[in-house]
Design an enzyme around this catalytic site. Structure first.
Site, PDB file in Angstrom:
ATOM      1  N   ASP A 238      -5.886 -20.536 -17.626  1.00  0.00           N
ATOM      2  CA  ASP A 238      -5.824 -21.010 -19.000  1.00  0.00           C
ATOM      3  C   ASP A 238      -5.011 -22.310 -18.981  1.00  0.00           C
ATOM      4  O   ASP A 238      -4.351 -22.617 -17.976  1.00  0.00           O
ATOM      5  CB  ASP A 238      -5.132 -19.916 -19.840  1.00  0.00           C
ATOM      6  CG  ASP A 238      -4.736 -20.382 -21.222  1.00  0.00           C
ATOM      7  OD1 ASP A 238      -5.603 -20.954 -21.916  1.00  0.00           O
ATOM      8  OD2 ASP A 238      -3.569 -20.176 -21.604  1.00  0.00           O
TER       9      ASP A 238
ATOM     10  N   ASP B 150      -3.084 -23.947 -22.288  1.00  0.00           N
ATOM     11  CA  ASP B 150      -1.911 -23.889 -23.167  1.00  0.00           C
ATOM     12  C   ASP B 150      -1.002 -22.704 -22.829  1.00  0.00           C
ATOM     13  O   ASP B 150      -1.443 -21.548 -22.802  1.00  0.00           O
ATOM     14  CB  ASP B 150      -2.351 -23.751 -24.633  1.00  0.00           C
ATOM     15  CG  ASP B 150      -3.075 -24.972 -25.182  1.00  0.00           C
ATOM     16  OD1 ASP B 150      -3.064 -26.028 -24.517  1.00  0.00           O
ATOM     17  OD2 ASP B 150      -3.663 -24.866 -26.274  1.00  0.00           O
TER      18      ASP B 150
HETATM   19 MG   LIG Z   1      -2.785 -20.034 -23.501  1.00  0.00          MG
END
Ligand SMILES: [Mg+2]
Length: 172
Positions: free
Chosen positions: A15, A17
């Site tokens: 991922d 963020d």
């Molecule tokens: Mg995230």
């Protein structure tokens, strides 16, 4: 060749963020981003934008060790996220990037189709439990990231251990 030692993933998926960098690209920083002569990446207001500390060396090491690396993000700021990946010089590491909103099973179906790698051979790092839950159900090994820490060398070690132990998901 006989394969000894712990079972290892073929693909490692991250991922963005709060996993590779400590902010939401759609909220906490203000695009466009640019690289200063010093090499620092800054946003529209000249604020320095940095990934979690260990991330550059972690990506370089995984690539060097022959792992396929991919990014799965559900941010709506596709272009801005791509721009940061490029400015951080990470595109040399990422074989696949799927960056758009929605359930990440969509993103992972793309990885599977484009790479020919099965979910069982993927190790995924994400700070949101909904993604951990969705992907572990279909067979991906999912490491639940602490958003205050992000990806570190220690986290990668733990993730590989979890993969070797055959545990699809752990809560914190
Ligand atoms: Mg995230």
């Amino acid at each position: 060749m006989a394969s000894n030692g712990p079972r290892k993933p073929k693909m490692v998926v991250f991922d963005l963020d709060y996993t590779l960098w400590p902010f939401w690209v759609d909220t906490h920083v203000d695009p466009p981003f640019q690289k200063r002569k010093s090499g620092e990446i800054v946003d529209r207001h000249g604020r320095v934008v940095k990934p979690f500390r260990d991330v550059p060396k972690v990506l370089a090491k995984l690539k060097q060790d022959g792992y396929i690396i991919a990014v799965a993000s559900r941010t709506a700021c596709t272009q801005e996220a791509n721009s940061l990946c490029a400015l951080f010089d990470w595109d040399q590491y990422f074989s696949y990037k799927e960056i758009y909103p929605g359930c990440k099973i969509t993103h992972f179906n793309k990885f599977k189709k484009n790479s020919g790698i099965d979910f069982e051979d993927m190790l995924f790092f994400d700070d949101e439990y909904r993604n951990i839950r969705d992907l572990s159900k279909v067979g991906v090994t999912c490491y639940y990231i602490d958003e205050n820490i992000g990806v570190t060398e220690g986290v990668i070690e733990e993730g590989f251990q979890q993969f070797a132990d055959g545990i699809k998901a752990k809560s914190r």
